[in-house]
Design a protein around this motif. Structure first.
Motif, PDB file in Angstrom:
ATOM      1  N   GLY A 153     -62.671-133.608 -30.331  1.00  0.00           N
ATOM      2  CA  GLY A 153     -63.228-133.640 -31.672  1.00  0.00           C
ATOM      3  C   GLY A 153     -62.139-133.819 -32.711  1.00  0.00           C
ATOM      4  N   THR A 154     -62.564-133.892 -33.967  1.00  0.00           N
ATOM      5  CA  THR A 154     -61.586-134.132 -35.021  1.00  0.00           C
ATOM      6  C   THR A 154     -61.428-132.900 -35.902  1.00  0.00           C
ATOM      7  OG1 THR A 154     -63.350-135.059 -36.347  1.00  0.00           O
ATOM      8  CG2 THR A 154     -62.001-136.596 -35.115  1.00  0.00           C
ATOM      9  N   GLN A 155     -61.922-131.775 -35.422  1.00  0.00           N
ATOM     10  CA  GLN A 155     -61.911-130.592 -36.286  1.00  0.00           C
ATOM     11  C   GLN A 155     -60.604-129.808 -36.206  1.00  0.00           C
ATOM     12  OE1 GLN A 155     -64.206-130.350 -38.520  1.00  0.00           O
ATOM     13  NE2 GLN A 155     -65.071-132.176 -37.579  1.00  0.00           N
ATOM     14  N   SER A 156     -60.105-129.619 -34.976  1.00  0.00           N
ATOM     15  CA  SER A 156     -58.945-128.734 -34.901  1.00  0.00           C
ATOM     16  C   SER A 156     -57.935-129.203 -33.872  1.00  0.00           C
ATOM     17  CB  SER A 156     -59.402-127.310 -34.594  1.00  0.00           C
ATOM     18  OG  SER A 156     -59.168-126.997 -33.248  1.00  0.00           O
ATOM     19  N   ILE A 157     -56.690-128.952 -34.177  1.00  0.00           N
ATOM     20  CA  ILE A 157     -55.599-129.348 -33.300  1.00  0.00           C
ATOM     21  C   ILE A 157     -55.646-128.543 -32.010  1.00  0.00           C
ATOM     22  CG2 ILE A 157     -53.083-129.239 -33.090  1.00  0.00           C
ATOM     23  CD1 ILE A 157     -52.877-130.251 -35.891  1.00  0.00           C
ATOM     24  N   ALA A 158     -56.026-127.280 -32.122  1.00  0.00           N
ATOM     25  CA  ALA A 158     -56.086-126.431 -30.929  1.00  0.00           C
ATOM     26  C   ALA A 158     -57.078-127.010 -29.913  1.00  0.00           C
ATOM     27  CB  ALA A 158     -56.488-125.016 -31.317  1.00  0.00           C
ATOM     28  N   LEU A 159     -58.226-127.505 -30.411  1.00  0.00           N
ATOM     29  CA  LEU A 159     -59.227-128.087 -29.510  1.00  0.00           C
ATOM     30  C   LEU A 159     -58.673-129.325 -28.823  1.00  0.00           C
ATOM     31  CD1 LEU A 159     -62.672-127.784 -31.309  1.00  0.00           C
ATOM     32  CD2 LEU A 159     -61.935-126.762 -29.157  1.00  0.00           C
ATOM     33  N   ILE A 160     -57.931-130.123 -29.587  1.00  0.00           N
ATOM     34  CA  ILE A 160     -57.342-131.345 -29.035  1.00  0.00           C
ATOM     35  C   ILE A 160     -56.396-130.993 -27.891  1.00  0.00           C
ATOM     36  CG2 ILE A 160     -55.742-133.229 -29.541  1.00  0.00           C
ATOM     37  CD1 ILE A 160     -57.566-134.031 -31.460  1.00  0.00           C
ATOM     38  N   LEU A 212     -46.674-128.451 -27.176  1.00  0.00           N
ATOM     39  CA  LEU A 212     -47.141-127.246 -27.855  1.00  0.00           C
ATOM     40  C   LEU A 212     -46.386-127.057 -29.168  1.00  0.00           C
ATOM     41  CD1 LEU A 212     -47.588-124.843 -24.811  1.00  0.00           C
ATOM     42  CD2 LEU A 212     -49.333-126.088 -26.095  1.00  0.00           C
ATOM     43  N   ALA A 213     -45.082-127.358 -29.147  1.00  0.00           N
ATOM     44  CA  ALA A 213     -44.292-127.209 -30.369  1.00  0.00           C
ATOM     45  C   ALA A 213     -44.788-128.171 -31.441  1.00  0.00           C
ATOM     46  CB  ALA A 213     -42.822-127.463 -30.060  1.00  0.00           C
ATOM     47  N   VAL A 214     -45.005-129.449 -31.046  1.00  0.00           N
ATOM     48  CA  VAL A 214     -45.469-130.433 -32.022  1.00  0.00           C
ATOM     49  C   VAL A 214     -46.832-130.025 -32.571  1.00  0.00           C
ATOM     50  CG1 VAL A 214     -46.244-132.808 -32.305  1.00  0.00           C
ATOM     51  CG2 VAL A 214     -44.133-132.340 -31.087  1.00  0.00           C
ATOM     52  N   ALA A 215     -47.703-129.551 -31.681  1.00  0.00           N
ATOM     53  CA  ALA A 215     -49.033-129.134 -32.126  1.00  0.00           C
ATOM     54  C   ALA A 215     -48.922-128.004 -33.134  1.00  0.00           C
ATOM     55  CB  ALA A 215     -49.867-128.696 -30.923  1.00  0.00           C
ATOM     56  N   GLY A 216     -48.063-127.038 -32.836  1.00  0.00           N
ATOM     57  CA  GLY A 216     -47.899-125.907 -33.749  1.00  0.00           C
ATOM     58  C   GLY A 216     -47.367-126.362 -35.098  1.00  0.00           C
ATOM     59  N   LEU A 217     -46.357-127.206 -35.059  1.00  0.00           N
ATOM     60  CA  LEU A 217     -45.763-127.687 -36.306  1.00  0.00           C
ATOM     61  C   LEU A 217     -46.776-128.465 -37.136  1.00  0.00           C
ATOM     62  CD1 LEU A 217     -42.194-128.859 -35.222  1.00  0.00           C
ATOM     63  CD2 LEU A 217     -42.800-126.996 -36.782  1.00  0.00           C
ATOM     64  N   LEU A 218     -47.557-129.344 -36.451  1.00  0.00           N
ATOM     65  CA  LEU A 218     -48.537-130.152 -37.171  1.00  0.00           C
ATOM     66  C   LEU A 218     -49.591-129.263 -37.817  1.00  0.00           C
ATOM     67  CD1 LEU A 218     -49.409-133.352 -35.144  1.00  0.00           C
ATOM     68  CD2 LEU A 218     -48.479-133.178 -37.434  1.00  0.00           C
ATOM     69  N   THR A 219     -50.054-128.278 -37.068  1.00  0.00           N
ATOM     70  CA  THR A 219     -51.070-127.382 -37.621  1.00  0.00           C
ATOM     71  C   THR A 219     -50.538-126.711 -38.888  1.00  0.00           C
ATOM     72  OG1 THR A 219     -51.661-126.923 -35.360  1.00  0.00           O
ATOM     73  CG2 THR A 219     -52.659-125.535 -37.034  1.00  0.00           C
ATOM     74  N   ARG A 220     -49.311-126.191 -38.786  1.00  0.00           N
ATOM     75  CA  ARG A 220     -48.710-125.536 -39.938  1.00  0.00           C
ATOM     76  C   ARG A 220     -48.595-126.513 -41.093  1.00  0.00           C
ATOM     77  NH1 ARG A 220     -46.241-120.627 -40.472  1.00  0.00           N
ATOM     78  NH2 ARG A 220     -45.204-121.243 -42.379  1.00  0.00           N
ATOM     79  N   PHE A 221     -48.116-127.711 -40.763  1.00  0.00           N
ATOM     80  CA  PHE A 221     -47.881-128.709 -41.804  1.00  0.00           C
ATOM     81  C   PHE A 221     -49.183-129.067 -42.529  1.00  0.00           C
ATOM     82  CE2 PHE A 221     -47.747-133.305 -42.838  1.00  0.00           C
ATOM     83  CZ  PHE A 221     -46.842-133.232 -43.876  1.00  0.00           C
ATOM     84  N   LEU A 222     -50.233-129.317 -41.759  1.00  0.00           N
ATOM     85  CA  LEU A 222     -51.471-129.800 -42.376  1.00  0.00           C
ATOM     86  C   LEU A 222     -52.213-128.696 -43.112  1.00  0.00           C
ATOM     87  CD1 LEU A 222     -52.892-132.275 -39.729  1.00  0.00           C
ATOM     88  CD2 LEU A 222     -52.029-132.820 -41.978  1.00  0.00           C
ATOM     89  N   THR A 223     -52.075-127.456 -42.650  1.00  0.00           N
ATOM     90  CA  THR A 223     -52.861-126.402 -43.292  1.00  0.00           C
ATOM     91  C   THR A 223     -52.077-125.606 -44.313  1.00  0.00           C
ATOM     92  OG1 THR A 223     -52.344-124.936 -41.447  1.00  0.00           O
ATOM     93  CG2 THR A 223     -54.450-126.090 -41.352  1.00  0.00           C
ATOM     94  N   ARG A 224     -50.767-125.510 -44.139  1.00  0.00           N
ATOM     95  CA  ARG A 224     -50.007-124.619 -45.022  1.00  0.00           C
ATOM     96  C   ARG A 224     -49.228-125.362 -46.096  1.00  0.00           C
ATOM     97  NH1 ARG A 224     -49.224-120.072 -41.711  1.00  0.00           N
ATOM     98  NH2 ARG A 224     -51.297-119.564 -40.928  1.00  0.00           N
ATOM     99  N   SER A 225     -48.669-126.520 -45.741  1.00  0.00           N
ATOM    100  CA  SER A 225     -47.741-127.131 -46.703  1.00  0.00           C
ATOM    101  C   SER A 225     -48.502-127.927 -47.754  1.00  0.00           C
ATOM    102  CB  SER A 225     -46.763-128.046 -45.976  1.00  0.00           C
ATOM    103  OG  SER A 225     -47.387-129.263 -45.684  1.00  0.00           O
ATOM    104  N   ARG A 226     -47.888-128.068 -48.908  1.00  0.00           N
ATOM    105  CA  ARG A 226     -48.507-128.834 -49.996  1.00  0.00           C
ATOM    106  C   ARG A 226     -48.688-130.289 -49.589  1.00  0.00           C
ATOM    107  NH1 ARG A 226     -48.217-127.277 -55.475  1.00  0.00           N
ATOM    108  NH2 ARG A 226     -48.103-129.483 -55.909  1.00  0.00           N
ATOM    109  N   THR A 227     -47.675-130.857 -48.944  1.00  0.00           N
ATOM    110  CA  THR A 227     -47.749-132.265 -48.555  1.00  0.00           C
ATOM    111  C   THR A 227     -48.887-132.478 -47.560  1.00  0.00           C
ATOM    112  OG1 THR A 227     -45.362-132.033 -48.574  1.00  0.00           O
ATOM    113  CG2 THR A 227     -46.258-134.184 -48.013  1.00  0.00           C
ATOM    114  N   GLY A 228     -49.002-131.550 -46.613  1.00  0.00           N
ATOM    115  CA  GLY A 228     -50.070-131.669 -45.629  1.00  0.00           C
ATOM    116  C   GLY A 228     -51.430-131.661 -46.291  1.00  0.00           C
TER     117      GLY A 228
END
Ligand SMILES: Nc1ncnc2c1ncn2[C@@H]1O[C@H](COP(=O)(O)OP(=O)(O)OP(=O)(O)O)[C@@H](O)[C@H]1O
Ligand SMILES: [Mg+2]
Lengths: 258, 289, 290
Positions: free
Chosen positions: C231-238, C146-162
């Motif tokens: 699906g490939t749309q959202s981390i939460a779905l995964i 759950l922690a990794v999923a949360g971090l990845l979501t934040r990274f891909l949607t919020r950060s510039r690098t993501g």
């Protein structure tokens, strides 16, 4: 006799974008109906809904009296519907002769023994394709010849209706005119009962089509018979808006092209 | 010479499985599950000769039919999907089949002895060749002629209507459908045929090995068969022949690389895909006259 | 029964980690890497072997796994997705070639392909709410996922690098226009995907107190299945799909008998994949449009 094609109240949305909106449309025997409209007006979507490449959300699509709205594309093709696509489409690793072989075989399987036994030679002369092209692969042919092959393949199945999507795109006017002459001849010879032509060059349609429909915002908003110069001018002026002189110019060119 | 005779059965069986993969590849998809149909054929053929004293030819025919039937059922869904989903589903099918094979348990008294598959213990005593006095040379002959038969069948298929339609569907299904070819049905036919071919291969394998178990039908087997075809190329049926010959004769038969055979073979696939993606024999390309 | 469901949650957590790795490789990078699980397995295997040989503490396994896994993933990505460029299917086939090589190398390694033991620091620690025995390590895996999923979501949607990674994967030329280095972004995404996979592999191996060669392909298949289900749309779905599958598999095999665990698992997945094309709406039917 049933109309060749009858479309009633067809709607199609692409994730919220309305492409076809309660569209109504009829094609009679012997017609060559031109479709015009701005980019994104829904012309290709209309052909796709007729051909089954896209399923309508609702509405009726009748080919020779039979509602095919739920049929898959290959079954509709078997009912005498042939089409070419906006982008040139051939099977990349098959020769022209193999293309014809497959199309002939497929149409005979559907129609049974009753189907006319096409010979490759006849097909070539029908679309004026040079014989040397038979052994070529698509990548080795110029666009005009590829379009001839596509037209021939579509015709093999299209006993009822031929759907042609911008066959002249990427060709010069002279070449496009040649293709439209071939299509007109197919109808004269009763190889197909009717055709729908999507084309941006109005002068070509004015020269070859029997009538023109304007597609606007997913609706067939106006129809004009090509013999009816006044209505044609009206249709064009609503298409070009303020540039009504363009309409007059097109009507002028019409004689020259025929 | 005697070494060569010894590898003929293995070569023929591998070739038959590679031909099955070739058929699927011709439809534009990669299947990593053909070993499942191979296994179905092996169990079906083995059961018929070892438990019911059927003649080999009839048993092989049933192997083909059984595997084709299974392929037809699963193909009902598989022929509607493509690309990565197709490959994934075949992968899962292969693993699932392996689990099923472990569970096959059916014993029967034959000539005073119990015979038949014993679940996780495998299926031993498929000794048709032994009990009918068929020697090595004759075994090789049988395997080679069955493989040749499959080769001819696949070749003929490619030159007639269904095979040509398959190539058309693989190349552009929308265009194929617009000239009244049913893409799903065309692919289903090909898949069932691929199943039948794999089934025959499995039947041969069971009689050659005399003992089969679920581990014989692992993913590695299916991947090898696909690799043979990719190695040889998809141009025509000689592709799988060349690819199979390379691995079975060169790497395994001659034991050039010893126990690192799989390492060499795997690297070879990668290198080939980088340098010559169309395979050893290439695909047909024609120059402008 | 409830206990099995809770155990399923832990498997769900593991599946979620694997699914996230595949989400990055397929959902973001558009790559189908069939060697993914095997690379992870190889890294954990080598890590465990070295730690066993050198007598290092248990954290050494994770560290060595990452040290081996990340360069190995980059190598695989370079070989199969940069050098093989003709066709996505060919790249996929190349990853299978790599799978073969790695698995065989592990068989030929000093470990001889035998299972490698891994020390589980949380072994035998349990928590007993309402009379249920819940293993702490299982809960750690779930929490990690759950922690990794949360971090990845934040990274891909919020950060510039993501965002840069997503743009770059979507269209290299657009990325170039925006001054983003395509190659760098691909490398970065590969590294992240690999790190997630290594964590998944290590935590699984730890919970099992060991690792063997089977883990490789098993992990790949499970990861891909999660990807298809979620699906490939959202981390939460995964994550939802992963936990759902984990619980369904455990409960399913509990109901039918543990000897049928894999049979049930694969059968379930096969059935889901098989009915899926019939559930989709008409216009995506095969051959209708591409
Ligand atoms: N497969 C699709 N998915 C999503 N939207 C689509 C799809 N096909 C068409 N559209 C949308 O539907 C509308 C109509 O498109 P269509 O291709 O029918 O236009 P057109 O009249 O043929 O245009 P053009 O003259 O450029 O060919 C457009 O807004 C287009 O973006
Ligand atoms: Mg269009």
């Amino acid at each position: 006799m049933n109309p060749v094609l009858e479309i009633v109240a067809v709607c199609k949305k692409f994730s919220g974008v309305v492409a076809l909106d309660d569209l109504k449309f009829t094609i009679e025997e012997g017609e060559m109906r031109g479709l015009v409209g701005a980019n994104g007006a829904g012309k290709t979507t209309l052909l796709n809904v007729i051909g089954g490449q896209v399923m309508a959300d609702s509405g009726i699509v009748r080919i020779a009296g039979l509602d095919v709205a739920k049929f898959s594309p290959w079954r509709r093709a078997g009912l005498g519907l042939g089409r070419t696509f906006q982008e040139s489409r051939m099977w990349a690793d098959l020769t022209t002769a193999e293309h014809f072989g497959i199309a002939i075989d497929a149409s005979r399987r559907i129609a049974g023994r009753a189907a006319p036994n096409h010979a490759v030679d006849d097909i070539c002369s029908l679309v004026e394709l040079p014989k040397v092209m038979l052994e070529r692969m698509p990548a080795q042919m110029r666009l005009l010849d590829r379009r001839r092959v596509e037209l021939a393949m579509a015709t093999l199945n299209a006993s009822n209706l031929l759907l042609i999507d911008e066959i002249g795109a990427g060709l010069d006017v002279e070449e496009a005119r040649m293709l439209y002459r071939l299509i007109a001849r197919l109808i004269d010879r009763r190889c197909v009962r009717a055709a729908i032509l999507v084309e941006h060059k109005l002068e070509l349609l004015a020269a070859f089509a029997t009538g023109i429909s304007l597609i606007e915002n997913g609706k067939a908003s106006q129809h004009a018979d090509c013999k009816d110069a006044a209505r044609l001018a009206l249709l064009m002026s609503s298409m070009f808006g303020h540039r009504s002189d363009a309409a007059a110019e097109v009507l002028q060119q019409r004689k020259g092209l025929q | 010479m005697s070494e060569l005779v010894a590898i003929i059965p293995m070569f023929s069986i591998s070739l038959v499985l590679a031909l099955s993969c070739y058929l699927v590849l011709k439809s534009g998809e990669i299947s990593f599950g053909q070993q499942a149909f191979f296994g179905v054929g092996a169990y079906a053929g083995g059961i018929l000769t070892a438990m019911f004293d059927w003649p080999l030819v009839a048993a092989l025919a049933v192997s083909a039919v059984a595997a084709a039937a299974v392929a037809g059922v699963i193909g009902f869904s598989l022929s509607r999907i493509s690309g990565f989903r197709f490959t994934l589903m075949t992968l899962v099918l292969g693993e699932f089949a392996k689990e099923v094979f472990v569970k096959i348990e059916w014993r029967r008294e034959v000539n005073g002895q119990a015979a038949g598959p014993e679940g996780p213990l495998g299926f031993s005593g498929i000794e048709y060749y032994y009990s009918h006095g068929i020697q090595h040379l004759a075994q090789g002959l049988i395997a080679a002629s069955v493989a040749a038969g499959c080769l001819v069948a696949v070749w003929v298929y490619g030159r007639t209507g269904p095979g040509r339609r398959l190539v058309a569907v693989a190349s552009d299904a929308t265009l194929a459908a617009s000239v009244s070819i049913d893409p799903v049905r065309t692919r289903l036919q090909a898949f069932a045929m691929a199943g039948a071919v794999a089934g025959i291969g499995g039947g041969l394998f069971a009689h050659q090995a005399t003992y089969i178990e679920a581990a014989n039908f692992s993913l590695m087997v299916g991947v090898h068969a696909v690799a043979y075809t990719l190695l040889g190329g998809l141009a025509n049926v000689l592709g799988p022949v060349a690819g199979t010959a390379f691995d079975v004769v060169f790497l395994e038969g001659l034991r050039v690389v010893g126990s690192y055979r799989m390492v060499v073979f795997g690297s070879l696939i990668v290198v080939m895909l980088i340098l010559r993606p169309r395979g050893l024999l290439g695909t047909r390309t024609r120059t402008v006259p | 029964m409830l206990l099995t469901a809770v155990e399923g949650l832990a498997y769900g957590g593991l599946y979620a980690l694997l699914g996230l790795g595949f989400f990055l490789t397929y959902g973001v990078l558009r790559r189908i890497d069939l060697a993914y699980g095997t690379v992870v397995m190889t890294s954990v295997y080598l890590g465990a072997m070295m730690v066993g040989g050198l007598g290092l503490p248990w954290v050494g396994v994770l560290a060595l796994t990452l040290v081996v896994g990340i360069p190995l993933s980059l190598l695989v990505a370079y070989l199969a997705f940069v050098l093989v460029r003709q066709d996505a299917r060919f790249s996929m086939a190349a990853t299978l070639g790599i799978w073969m090589v790695l698995e065989e190398l592990m068989l030929q390694s000093p470990g001889r392909g035998r299972g490698q033991a891994i020390v589980n620091p949380l072994q035998d620690l349990s928590w007993w709410p309402w009379g249920l025995q819940i293993r702490i390590d299982h809960m750690v895996i779930l929490g990690l996922a759950l922690a990794v999923a949360g971090l990845l979501t934040r990274f891909l949607t919020r950060s510039r690098t993501g965002l840069a990674i997503r743009v770059s994967a979507y269209d290299a030329s657009v990325a170039a226009l925006l001054g983003i280095s395509h190659a760098r972004m691909m490398v970065l995404a590969t590294v992240i995907a690999s790190a997630v996979g290594c964590v998944a592999g290590w935590s699984f191996a730890m919970a099992q107190s060991g690792i063997d060669l089977h883990f490789g392909m098993w992990a790949t298949v499970k990861g891909l299945v999660i990807l298809v289900l979620g699906g490939t749309q959202s981390i939460a779905l995964i994550v939802t799909a992963a936990i759902g599958l984990g619980v369904a598999e455990r409960v399913g095999s509990e109901l039918i008998g543990s000897g049928y665990r894999d049979l049930v698992g694969y059968g379930l997945i096969l059935a889901l994949l098989a009915v899926e094309p019939f559930l989709r709406p008409g216009e995506t039917r095969f051959g209708d449009s591409r």
